[in-house]
Design a protein around this motif. Structure first.
Motif, PDB file in Angstrom:
ATOM      1  N   PHE A 247       0.263   8.460   7.033  1.00  0.00           N
ATOM      2  CA  PHE A 247       0.870   8.778   5.737  1.00  0.00           C
ATOM      3  C   PHE A 247      -0.193   9.027   4.677  1.00  0.00           C
ATOM      4  O   PHE A 247      -0.032   9.862   3.801  1.00  0.00           O
ATOM      5  N   PHE A 248      -1.281   8.314   4.762  1.00  0.00           N
ATOM      6  CA  PHE A 248      -2.368   8.551   3.800  1.00  0.00           C
ATOM      7  C   PHE A 248      -2.863   9.980   3.916  1.00  0.00           C
ATOM      8  O   PHE A 248      -3.252  10.599   2.923  1.00  0.00           O
TER       9      PHE A 248
ATOM     10  N   ILE B 228       0.932   4.123  -3.051  1.00  0.00           N
ATOM     11  CA  ILE B 228       0.590   5.545  -2.883  1.00  0.00           C
ATOM     12  C   ILE B 228       1.799   6.411  -3.195  1.00  0.00           C
ATOM     13  O   ILE B 228       1.667   7.496  -3.768  1.00  0.00           O
ATOM     14  N   THR B 229       3.000   5.883  -2.900  1.00  0.00           N
ATOM     15  CA  THR B 229       4.197   6.672  -3.206  1.00  0.00           C
ATOM     16  C   THR B 229       4.386   6.797  -4.709  1.00  0.00           C
ATOM     17  O   THR B 229       4.673   7.880  -5.233  1.00  0.00           O
TER      18      THR B 229
ATOM     19  N   PHE C  37      -0.502  12.134   2.194  1.00  0.00           N
ATOM     20  CA  PHE C  37      -0.625  12.003   0.740  1.00  0.00           C
ATOM     21  C   PHE C  37      -1.986  12.445   0.223  1.00  0.00           C
ATOM     22  O   PHE C  37      -2.373  12.106  -0.881  1.00  0.00           O
TER      23      PHE C  37
ATOM     24  N   HIS D  49       0.838  -1.210   0.000  1.00  0.00           N
ATOM     25  CA  HIS D  49       0.000   0.000   0.000  1.00  0.00           C
ATOM     26  C   HIS D  49       0.866   1.251   0.000  1.00  0.00           C
ATOM     27  O   HIS D  49       0.619   2.197  -0.750  1.00  0.00           O
ATOM     28  N   LEU D  50       1.906   1.221   0.813  1.00  0.00           N
ATOM     29  CA  LEU D  50       2.803   2.390   0.856  1.00  0.00           C
ATOM     30  C   LEU D  50       3.434   2.621  -0.506  1.00  0.00           C
ATOM     31  O   LEU D  50       3.503   3.750  -1.001  1.00  0.00           O
ATOM     32  N   LEU D  51       3.895   1.517  -1.104  1.00  0.00           N
ATOM     33  CA  LEU D  51       4.568   1.641  -2.390  1.00  0.00           C
ATOM     34  C   LEU D  51       3.621   2.237  -3.435  1.00  0.00           C
ATOM     35  O   LEU D  51       3.984   3.155  -4.183  1.00  0.00           O
TER      36      LEU D  51
ATOM     37  N   LEU E 219      -8.719   6.836   2.321  1.00  0.00           N
ATOM     38  CA  LEU E 219      -7.826   5.756   2.706  1.00  0.00           C
ATOM     39  C   LEU E 219      -7.508   5.813   4.181  1.00  0.00           C
ATOM     40  O   LEU E 219      -7.482   4.785   4.868  1.00  0.00           O
TER      41      LEU E 219
ATOM     42  N   ILE F  98       0.653   4.161   8.717  1.00  0.00           N
ATOM     43  CA  ILE F  98       0.306   4.248   7.295  1.00  0.00           C
ATOM     44  C   ILE F  98      -0.925   5.124   7.118  1.00  0.00           C
ATOM     45  O   ILE F  98      -1.001   5.944   6.192  1.00  0.00           O
TER      46      ILE F  98
ATOM     47  N   ALA G 278      11.618   0.402  -7.387  1.00  0.00           N
ATOM     48  CA  ALA G 278      10.833   1.603  -7.117  1.00  0.00           C
ATOM     49  C   ALA G 278      11.666   2.841  -7.413  1.00  0.00           C
ATOM     50  O   ALA G 278      11.181   3.791  -8.035  1.00  0.00           O
TER      51      ALA G 278
END
Lengths: 112, 140, 801
Positions: C666-667, A44-45, C670, A40-42, C675, C663, C728
């Motif tokens: 963090f949502f 959204i990033t 973002f 999920h983190l990946l 979320l 997380i 990534a």
């Protein structure tokens, strides 16, 4: 902040895989939970950092952040909840039936 | 899971209704603001979980006499059927429609078929979460 | 339109059978079933005059127009013959089965499968679209599988069903590949359009491959050498099924295919030689093996194989007509094609008749073994008479239709050996010689059927029942067929004019309308070669039959005792043991091993290609980062790293919770409020679930794995983390495509919602959401099933009910 997030994702994946390779069922299930956090983190990033407004048309005139990864993640969160719940119950029912939570012993268990 | 904490019970009676209201609000506002079927359903089911934690299963069952398996099944069916309706009318499967209507009390209101679909989603979420939690608790 | 209804009528009826069987749970249900083929037969008969006058019936219903696949049906003379056989023999078989099957059998299943087959078979012969034809073709294999395995409690039935399925579906897939090759050459799936394009095809590189693959489909289905081995095992099916599928209709689908594709591939020497040779070899091998059988049904199975070979070889001879030079030669060679279709109709009549008689013997005596039979003539006079009619017809004796067919076969073999466009030397002399030898064996086994069953000494001590004549109901169907066997002999030109003749333009479109294409059939045509050959067959046959016990020893010596079943069993057994060996090698049953496979493969494939291909270009540009963001990154890093090392599972779960709630925060960073809300609630419920389940599970012990394992695990984990990070970082720097997300920002005009995320979930990509809801529901039901429906302690396992 993306670089930090990506490295954090890497750390989470490492921990998740290490837990998955363990022989204890609970560790393994925690591993799947951590792995889905990492994904999920990946997602959204990679969807682009916070350059834009909340994707609500009523709040501002844009530009908005990318809404598509958010929708995907929302789906993923709910699914990973469902699988975690299923795995947990599977684990404890296995323990009830076989008397072990060690995956190495599990394959030696035979039902009469 | 029988609790006998008086303060917890008293507070919960009020809090549960606040959470329930919040859940419905989230469900309805999802079209234009944060919220929607998933979140609404999850909040509603967490209110129910709180009830089960504070009171015992039988008591809650008298107040909410629902078989949550059937709720989940009904929700999933509603979500699928709402899409089929569009297919029957000749649109692609799961096409949603919306329109603005002048209703007596609410004024000009937007009504959409998404709401039906979202209701299916919310009911499935509630039904599934409760089924899981109740199945495990009953196994004690 | 009637054509479409005709094809789908049996399917609809098959669907209704389960309901009907509840209302009428006895054999009277058969009368309703019989109405289906009878109505269709009458319908087809009514258009016979039109078809005979050269008209065709066509109808096309669009199905998948984008792929060129339509439900296109087409009835011409060729499909008419098959249509009449399918419905006509079908009616008789259903009538026969009413009396044959016991009421204790599950008649509902039987008739549903039978109707399914009937519809599929009609679909095969009426389809003009190759893909539709293929679909129906496989459906006949499936219904045949179900019918062979009707007595599924018998091992032999299951073995035979699987064998027939494997072989025919194997051929069917080859045929599909052939069809696709044809499509790539012509751009159409329509058979009729392909035929019009046929002259341009033979130069194409795929032409030969397509031809061989189409032949493969036909040869497996029609039990041609070396694929014939499934047919004897298919005899485990109830006798009505053997009479219907495995002699009169389904095995003729290959014949149909070859006849249908003659205009496309005929006139090629590969086609001529392959079809003729495979046919003639099958004819010889089948008849030779039929003689040594002791089981009457096995004998009939080999006899069917042999006669399918005869028809196949005739079609091969006939295909030479399309390459012949002069009109006279063309017409002369095309007579072979006429003979093929004529013989096929005859075969359906006398072979169906013989199967029914064998069924009666089996039904009355409980055995089909000729070593235990004999002298039944006095006890079963009607069956005896019918058996004589069938056998003598098959042997090629007058006054039965088999005589005419056999004479035409000899004539065609002589014609093709004396002059055809592909050989000048004597190689083609092989055909009449081998054909004649095979006919001698045919004569012998026909005599065996009659003499060993009905004549000779009775052996009452070897059968445990007192036999008597079959019930009248069972005799009606074979009697009707016997009527045709005799009738066609006396009025062959009626069949020739209305049934076979109209099919000739479909097989030989370039010869349509040439005089003499449809011959005048005569029983007496003077002392010519075919008649002399027949007399020779009878003389040699009688001698060999009488001396049979002296020469039957040759079946014990190779190559006469060779059996292709051994090859089949070796192949199947080898595949099974081979795959078991390989699977056991790596399927250790240990979950860790499987994860190791997955991650090592991931490292090798993803990581390897990333670095070896030089794609790894990390983008380390640092953007500004706020203090609170750094704080949460650090919190999460520490929480994660601590997880493998904590002593208590509660702590580990709470650390997982820390990750989850961070997380959610963090949502928020973002800009994802939906979320964040969802994540918060889900994390709460998940943590509650973990704690609930800990009630049932023991606390974890420290990992007692050997240090080596731990190091390997650690390395794999580090590698996985590194590869993900590397990917990534690399992807971050690339912008290859424009984002598609701009489209969703019109959500207010397109979906009437201002929350874009919600519009995506509920409208733009509602299909994903719907399936997700279904998955969620399945998980819930799974949990419920695991817990609530578990077997009671000591209550035995579920399989014991």
């Amino acid at each position: 902040m993306e670089v930090h997030m990506i490295i954090l994702t890497g750390v989470l994946v490492t921990v998740a895989v290490y837990l998955l390779l363990s022989r204890n069922m609970i560790r393994m299930i925690l591993g799947t939970a951590v792995l889905s956090h990492a994904v999920h983190l990946l997602l959204i990033t990679m969807g682009g950092a916070a350059e834009g407004h909340v994707p609500l048309l009523g709040e501002s005139d844009g530009p908005y952040v990318d809404a598509l990864p958010q929708a995907l993640i929302l789906t993923a969160i709910v699914i990973s909840f469902a699988t975690t719940a299923f795995l947990l119950v599977l684990a404890y029912r296995t323990y009830e039936e076989t008397g072990t939570d060690d995956l190495n012993y599990l394959r030696r268990v035979r039902r009469e | 899971m029988k609790g006998n904490d008086v303060i917890l019970r008293t507070v919960s009676r009020i809090v549960v209704f606040i959470i329930l209201t919040f859940g419905v609000e989230l469900f309805l506002s999802g079209h234009n603001n944060p919220g929607g079927g998933f979140i609404g359903g999850l909040v509603l089911s967490s209110a129910l979980v709180l009830l089960y934690v504070v009171f015992d299963i039988e008591t809650v069952h008298q107040g909410v006499p629902l078989d949550f398996k059937k709720v989940a099944a009904f929700g999933a069916m509603l979500a699928v059927l709402s899409g089929t309706a569009a297919a029957v009318l000749g649109h692609p499967f799961l096409s949603q429609g919306f329109g603005y209507f002048d209703l007596p009390i609410f004024g000009v209101t937007e009504l959409t078929t998404v709401t039906i679909f979202e209701a299916g989603v919310a009911l499935t979420v509630i039904g599934t979460v409760e089924t899981i939690i109740l199945s495990i608790s009953k196994d004690v | 339109m009637l054509v479409v209804l005709g094809v789908f009528f049996p399917f609809a009826a098959a669907g209704l059978i389960p309901l009907l069987y509840r209302l009428i749970p006895n054999r009277r249900i058969g009368w309703f079933v019989m109405a289906v083929p009878l109505v269709l037969f009458a319908g087809l008969l009514s258009i016979v005059p039109g078809i005979a006058a050269g008209k065709t019936a066509n109808v096309t219903v669009p199905w998948i127009p984008d792929a060129g696949i339509d439900l296109a049906f087409h009835i011409d003379g060729l499909s008419m013959i098959f249509g009449l056989l399918i419905t006509g023999v079908g009616s008789l078989v259903v009538l026969y089965s009413i009396h044959y099957l016991s009421e204790r059998e599950s008649l509902g299943h039987f008739y549903a499968y039978l109707l399914l087959f009937m519809g599929a078979m009609l679909g095969v012969v009426f389809s003009d679209n190759l893909m539709v034809l293929y679909a129906f073709w496989e459906l006949t294999s499936i219904s045949s599988f179900l019918l062979i395995a009707f007595w599924y409690h018998r091992k032999g039935s299951r073995y035979g069903a699987r064998k027939s399925m494997l072989i025919t579906v194997f051929g069917g897939i080859g045929m599909l590949a052939g069809f696709l090759m044809l499509y790539s050459m012509t751009g159409t799936f329509s058979i009729r359009e392909t035929i019009t394009l046929a002259p341009e095809l033979s130069e194409q590189p795929l032409y030969l491959a397509a031809m061989i693959l189409v032949m493969l489909g036909a040869f497996t289905k029609s039990a041609q050498f070396p694929f014939h081995i499934w047919l004897p095992d298919a005899m485990e099916a109830p006798t009505p099924v053997s009479a219907y599928l495995h002699s009169a209709t389904m095995v003729k689908a290959g014949i149909y295919l070859i006849a249908r594709f003659t205009p496309i591939f005929g006139g090629e020497s590969t086609w001529f030689w392959t079809v003729s040779l495979i046919g003639i070899v099958t004819l010889l091998w089948g008849s030779f093996n039929a003689v040594k059988q002791n089981d009457l049904k096995a004998l009939l199975a080999y006899s069917t194989i042999s006669q399918l070979g005869l028809i196949m070889s005739l079609l091969g001879f006939g295909s030479a007509a399309l390459a012949a030079g002069t009109d006279a030669e063309q017409v002369l060679l095309a007579q072979a094609g006429f003979a093929a279709l004529f013989y096929m109709v005859n075969h359906s009549t006398f072979k169906g008749l013989l199967f029914m008689i064998v069924g009666i013997v089996d039904h009355e005596l409980g055995t089909r073994d000729i070593r235990r039979l004999g002298g039944l003539m006095a006890l079963m006079p009607v069956s005896f008479t019918l058996a004589v009619i069938g056998s003598f017809s098959m042997a090629g004796l007058p006054p039965f239709n088999g005589f005419l067919g056999k004479e035409m076969f000899f004539q065609a073999a002589v014609t093709v050996s004396s002059g055809n466009p592909f050989t000048a030397d004597g190689a083609a002399l092989l055909f009449p010689v081998v054909g004649w030898i095979a006919s001698v064996f045919t004569f012998i086994y026909c005599m065996i059927i009659v003499y060993r069953t009905f004549l000779g000494p009775r052996q009452p001590e070897k059968v445990d029942r007192l036999p008597h004549e079959a019930p009248k109901g069972m005799l009606v169907s074979p009697a009707v067929l016997a009527l045709f066997v005799v009738g066609i002999f006396f009025f062959p030109n009626l069949a020739g004019k209305y049934l076979i003749g109209p099919a000739m333009p479909a097989v030989f479109p370039t010869l349509a309308g040439k005089p003499g294409l449809v011959p005048h059939i005569q029983a007496w045509h003077g002392f010519n070669t075919p008649l002399l050959m027949t007399i020779g067959v009878i003389a040699a046959g009688i001698i060999l039959f009488v001396t049979f016990r002296h020469w039957r020893l040759i079946y014990r010596f190779p190559p006469f005792r060779w059996n292709l079943d051994t090859v089949y069993r070796g192949l199947i057994g080898g595949m099974e043991t081979g795959s078991t060996l390989i699977t056991k090698r790596y399927m250790s049953g240990n979950l860790r091993d499987y994860f190791v496979y997955i991650y090592v493969f991931f490292l090798a494939a993803a990581g390897g290609s990333l670095f070896l291909k030089g794609a790894f270009k990390p983008d380390f540009r640092m953007e500004t980062i706020a203090v609170y963001e750094v704080t949460f990154v650090l919190i999460m890093t520490f929480a994660a790293l601590a997880m493998p090392f904590v002593k208590s599972r509660i702590t580990a779960t709470l650390l997982n919770g820390v990750l989850g709630y961070s997380i959610a925060i963090f949502f928020i960073f973002f800009r994802a409020p939906d979320l964040a809300l969802t994540q918060t609630v889900i994390e709460t419920v998940t943590t509650v679930l973990f704690l609930l389940c800990f009630h049932f599970l023991p606390d974890w012990k420290p990992e007692r794995a050997p240090a080596r394992t731990k190091i390997i695990n650690g390395l794999i984990a580090l590698g996985a983390g590194a590869v993900v990070t590397g990917f990534a970082l690399t992807v971050k720097g690339y912008v290859v495509f424009d984002s598609i997300s701009g489209y969703f920002e019109d959500s207010y005009t397109l979906a009437g919602g201002k929350n874009i995320v919600n519009a995506i979930l509920g409208d733009f990509r509602a299909f994903d959401t719907m399936l997700e809801v279904v998955v969620l529901f399945i998980a819930g039901i799974g949990v419920y099933t695991l817990i609530v429906l578990k077997a009671k302690k000591g209550g035995g396992d579920i399989e014991g009910k």
